[in-house]
Design a protein around this motif. Sequence first.
Motif, PDB file in Angstrom:
ATOM      1  N   PHE A  97       3.574  -3.802 -18.375  1.00 60.21           N
ATOM      2  CA  PHE A  97       2.723  -2.881 -17.618  1.00 60.21           C
ATOM      3  C   PHE A  97       2.057  -1.888 -18.557  1.00 60.21           C
ATOM      4  O   PHE A  97       2.600  -1.535 -19.613  1.00 60.21           O
ATOM      5  CB  PHE A  97       3.555  -2.124 -16.577  1.00 60.21           C
ATOM      6  CG  PHE A  97       4.061  -2.981 -15.455  1.00 60.21           C
ATOM      7  CD1 PHE A  97       3.350  -3.092 -14.272  1.00 60.21           C
ATOM      8  CD2 PHE A  97       5.249  -3.677 -15.587  1.00 60.21           C
ATOM      9  CE1 PHE A  97       3.808  -3.881 -13.239  1.00 60.21           C
ATOM     10  CE2 PHE A  97       5.722  -4.463 -14.559  1.00 60.21           C
ATOM     11  CZ  PHE A  97       4.997  -4.565 -13.384  1.00 60.21           C
ATOM     12  N   GLY A  98       0.887  -1.438 -18.157  1.00 58.10           N
ATOM     13  CA  GLY A  98       0.155  -0.448 -18.941  1.00 58.10           C
ATOM     14  C   GLY A  98      -1.232  -0.223 -18.383  1.00 58.10           C
ATOM     15  O   GLY A  98      -1.543  -0.623 -17.244  1.00 58.10           O
ATOM     16  N   ASN A  99      -2.089   0.403 -19.183  1.00 55.33           N
ATOM     17  CA  ASN A  99      -3.453   0.719 -18.762  1.00 55.33           C
ATOM     18  C   ASN A  99      -4.507  -0.057 -19.553  1.00 55.33           C
ATOM     19  O   ASN A  99      -5.504  -0.490 -18.988  1.00 55.33           O
ATOM     20  CB  ASN A  99      -3.716   2.222 -18.904  1.00 55.33           C
ATOM     21  CG  ASN A  99      -2.810   3.052 -18.011  1.00 55.33           C
ATOM     22  OD1 ASN A  99      -2.550   2.688 -16.870  1.00 55.33           O
ATOM     23  ND2 ASN A  99      -2.323   4.173 -18.531  1.00 55.33           N
ATOM     24  N   GLU A 100      -4.297  -0.230 -20.859  1.00 56.15           N
ATOM     25  CA  GLU A 100      -5.269  -0.894 -21.721  1.00 56.15           C
ATOM     26  C   GLU A 100      -4.977  -2.388 -21.758  1.00 56.15           C
ATOM     27  O   GLU A 100      -3.929  -2.813 -22.263  1.00 56.15           O
ATOM     28  CB  GLU A 100      -5.223  -0.309 -23.129  1.00 56.15           C
ATOM     29  CG  GLU A 100      -5.601   1.153 -23.192  1.00 56.15           C
ATOM     30  CD  GLU A 100      -7.050   1.386 -22.784  1.00 56.15           C
ATOM     31  OE1 GLU A 100      -7.874   0.465 -22.974  1.00 56.15           O
ATOM     32  OE2 GLU A 100      -7.354   2.487 -22.276  1.00 56.15           O
ATOM     33  N   LEU A 101      -5.898  -3.195 -21.236  1.00 54.48           N
ATOM     34  CA  LEU A 101      -5.686  -4.632 -21.156  1.00 54.48           C
ATOM     35  C   LEU A 101      -5.560  -5.270 -22.540  1.00 54.48           C
ATOM     36  O   LEU A 101      -4.725  -6.159 -22.742  1.00 54.48           O
ATOM     37  CB  LEU A 101      -6.829  -5.289 -20.373  1.00 54.48           C
ATOM     38  CG  LEU A 101      -6.924  -4.934 -18.885  1.00 54.48           C
ATOM     39  CD1 LEU A 101      -8.140  -5.608 -18.255  1.00 54.48           C
ATOM     40  CD2 LEU A 101      -5.664  -5.363 -18.155  1.00 54.48           C
ATOM     41  N   GLU A 134       3.342   4.464 -22.938  1.00 61.72           N
ATOM     42  CA  GLU A 134       2.673   4.204 -21.665  1.00 61.72           C
ATOM     43  C   GLU A 134       2.942   2.800 -21.132  1.00 61.72           C
ATOM     44  O   GLU A 134       2.456   2.448 -20.050  1.00 61.72           O
ATOM     45  CB  GLU A 134       1.163   4.416 -21.814  1.00 61.72           C
ATOM     46  CG  GLU A 134       0.477   3.449 -22.766  1.00 61.72           C
ATOM     47  CD  GLU A 134       0.462   3.955 -24.201  1.00 61.72           C
ATOM     48  OE1 GLU A 134      -0.334   3.433 -25.000  1.00 61.72           O
ATOM     49  OE2 GLU A 134       1.244   4.887 -24.505  1.00 61.72           O
ATOM     50  N   ASN A 135       3.688   1.995 -21.886  1.00 63.77           N
ATOM     51  CA  ASN A 135       3.979   0.629 -21.456  1.00 63.77           C
ATOM     52  C   ASN A 135       5.428   0.494 -21.021  1.00 63.77           C
ATOM     53  O   ASN A 135       6.301   1.247 -21.451  1.00 63.77           O
ATOM     54  CB  ASN A 135       3.700  -0.372 -22.593  1.00 63.77           C
ATOM     55  CG  ASN A 135       2.264  -0.367 -23.041  1.00 63.77           C
ATOM     56  OD1 ASN A 135       1.967  -0.052 -24.184  1.00 63.77           O
ATOM     57  ND2 ASN A 135       1.350  -0.702 -22.142  1.00 63.77           N
ATOM     58  N   ARG A 156      -1.903  -7.019 -10.755  1.00 67.46           N
ATOM     59  CA  ARG A 156      -1.385  -5.695 -10.395  1.00 67.46           C
ATOM     60  C   ARG A 156      -0.108  -5.836  -9.597  1.00 67.46           C
ATOM     61  O   ARG A 156       0.077  -6.793  -8.853  1.00 67.46           O
ATOM     62  CB  ARG A 156      -2.410  -4.907  -9.569  1.00 67.46           C
ATOM     63  CG  ARG A 156      -3.696  -4.565 -10.315  1.00 67.46           C
ATOM     64  CD  ARG A 156      -4.654  -3.780  -9.413  1.00 67.46           C
ATOM     65  NE  ARG A 156      -5.890  -3.465 -10.096  1.00 67.46           N
ATOM     66  CZ  ARG A 156      -6.094  -2.400 -10.840  1.00 67.46           C
ATOM     67  NH1 ARG A 156      -5.112  -1.512 -10.983  1.00 67.46           N
ATOM     68  NH2 ARG A 156      -7.248  -2.186 -11.434  1.00 67.46           N
ATOM     69  N   SER A 216      -0.019  -0.786 -10.547  1.00 64.72           N
ATOM     70  CA  SER A 216      -0.145  -0.754 -12.001  1.00 64.72           C
ATOM     71  C   SER A 216      -0.608  -2.119 -12.513  1.00 64.72           C
ATOM     72  O   SER A 216      -0.256  -3.153 -11.951  1.00 64.72           O
ATOM     73  CB  SER A 216       1.192  -0.390 -12.657  1.00 64.72           C
ATOM     74  OG  SER A 216       1.635   0.882 -12.231  1.00 64.72           O
ATOM     75  N   ARG A 217      -1.378  -2.096 -13.578  1.00 64.85           N
ATOM     76  CA  ARG A 217      -1.803  -3.339 -14.223  1.00 64.85           C
ATOM     77  C   ARG A 217      -0.656  -3.935 -15.040  1.00 64.85           C
ATOM     78  O   ARG A 217       0.184  -3.208 -15.575  1.00 64.85           O
ATOM     79  CB  ARG A 217      -2.984  -3.074 -15.159  1.00 64.85           C
ATOM     80  CG  ARG A 217      -4.259  -2.613 -14.482  1.00 64.85           C
ATOM     81  CD  ARG A 217      -5.321  -2.356 -15.546  1.00 64.85           C
ATOM     82  NE  ARG A 217      -6.619  -2.037 -14.960  1.00 64.85           N
ATOM     83  CZ  ARG A 217      -7.719  -1.824 -15.665  1.00 64.85           C
ATOM     84  NH1 ARG A 217      -7.663  -1.885 -16.995  1.00 64.85           N
ATOM     85  NH2 ARG A 217      -8.859  -1.556 -15.066  1.00 64.85           N
ATOM     86  N   TYR A 218      -0.663  -5.247 -15.145  1.00 56.49           N
ATOM     87  CA  TYR A 218       0.307  -5.885 -16.035  1.00 56.49           C
ATOM     88  C   TYR A 218      -0.252  -7.208 -16.548  1.00 56.49           C
ATOM     89  O   TYR A 218      -1.128  -7.819 -15.939  1.00 56.49           O
ATOM     90  CB  TYR A 218       1.658  -6.111 -15.340  1.00 56.49           C
ATOM     91  CG  TYR A 218       1.687  -7.233 -14.326  1.00 56.49           C
ATOM     92  CD1 TYR A 218       1.952  -8.549 -14.703  1.00 56.49           C
ATOM     93  CD2 TYR A 218       1.457  -6.974 -12.975  1.00 56.49           C
ATOM     94  CE1 TYR A 218       1.986  -9.568 -13.773  1.00 56.49           C
ATOM     95  CE2 TYR A 218       1.488  -7.982 -12.038  1.00 56.49           C
ATOM     96  CZ  TYR A 218       1.761  -9.282 -12.440  1.00 56.49           C
ATOM     97  OH  TYR A 218       1.792 -10.293 -11.519  1.00 56.49           O
TER      98      TYR A 218
END
Length: 438
Positions: free
Chosen positions: A86-90, A253-254, A215, A219-221
Motif C-alpha cells: 500500500f502507498g500513494n506513489e504508484l 508511507e508504505n 484499491r 488506499s492504493r496498492y
Amino acid sequence: MKFVLSQTGRPNDGTDPTGFFNIEFHTELKPGKEWKRKVRKEVLIQEIKDSLDIYPGVIFGFSQPIQDNVEEYVAGVKSALVIKIFGNELEQMEELADRTASVIRGIEGIDDVNVFRSVGLPELQIRLEESRMARYTVSMADAQAVVEMAIGGKAATTFYEGERTFDVQVRFAEQYRDDEYKIGNILIPTIDGNYVPLKEIADIEFISGPTFIYREGGSRYVGVGFSVRDRDLGSTIAAAQKKVGEHIELMPENKMEWAGEFESQQRATKRLAAIIPAVIALILFLLYMNFGTVRDTLVAASAMPYAFAGGFISLWVTGTIFGISAGIGFIILFGITAINSILIITEMKKNFLKSRNLESAIDNAVNNKVRPLVMISLMGSMGLVPAALSQGMGSDIQKPLAIMIVGGILVCLILSFTVLPQVFYMAYRKDRKRSSGI
C-alpha cells in the motif's frame, strides 16, 4: 482437450472489472478415462506451463472458474495468494513490488509469481502553463473547452427523433488530432480576439500513466500474486515472510499485507489451535469418568501420540502435504485411539483381577480384542478409501483428510496392540505380586 476459448479484457456483462491486459483461456478437458496418458492434474499443468514459457513478457496462472472467482473475492486479485503493498506513489510501489517478487521467486514451493502492474498505459499529457497563457491573454476555461471539444468531442446541440433525443457532438476529424504535433497546432482563442497554437501555452508529450489502480479500504496498492505447489502453505509463507522482511525495507508511507488463502489458513489454524486442546481435554475427562482412576486415565492418554504418529506416517508415505483438512483428521484419530485404549485396558484390568497374573492378563486381552478392534478400524477406514484414492474435482480438499484417517487408523491399531500393553505393564508391574485387588 475438447476446446479452448479465449477472452480478452472484461466480460461482456461487465461483472469482472479488469483491463485489456488480462487474457483468459478457458479449456475444457475430456473425461479422465478418455486420456491417452494417465497423468495427474499437477503434472498436466506443469507440462502446459513449460510449453507456454517460450513467450516472453507473459505470465501464466492456472486456476478453475469457480476457484478463480473465490480467489479474486478473497485476495482482491486473480491469484491464490498475494502480497499487497500500500502507498500513494504508484511508481514507488511498483518498484517495491518488483523487488519483493524477485525475493520470493527463489523460495521452494512458490510458483506463478506475478506483479499486478498499475503503470504502463501510454497517454497524451497536455499541461497548460499559466504564465505562458497570461502572456498570450488566454483564459484557462477557453483553453480547456477547446481541448475537450477538439480531442474528446463536446455536445453542441440536441437532435430530436420522435420521443428520443441525441446529442450532436462537435469534434475535430481524426487526421487533425492523430499525433501530438497536430494537437499542438490546435488554435486557442485569446481574450483580445486573436488565436494562438496550443503548443505555445502548453507542454504536450506522451507519458506512461496508470492502466489499472487497485484499491482496498480507500488506499492504493500494488499486488504481487503467487501460488504454492508441492509444499505446505504454512511453512512456505513463513519462509517467504522471513526472507521479505530481511531484504525489503518499506518507506514510512508504505505498508505490506499478505492476503488470499493465507488469511483463510491463518483463521483455520487459530480455530484448530483452540479446538484440538479442547477435544483432548474432553477426551481425558471422559476417560476419567469411564475408568475412575488417574492411573488408568494416564495409561489410556498415552495412546494419544499414536494419532500424531499414524497421521504423519500416512502423509509421509503418500507424499501428501499437511493442511487444514489433514489437521481435522487428528480429531477423528484422537477419538479412535481413545476407543481402542478403553477396550484394551478394560479387558486387561478384568483379566488381571481374575488371574492376578499380569503377563497372562495382557496376552489374553490382546488376543480377545484383535477381532473387535480390527472390525472397528475397518469400518472407520474402508469407507474413506475411495476418497483417499480420488483424483477428481474437489479431491484436493477431501483427499488429505481421507489419507490421514485411513493410514492413521492402521498405524494406531498396530501401536495399540504393541505399545499400549507395554505401558499398561509398566503401570501395574508393582501390583502383580500383591494378593489384594487394585
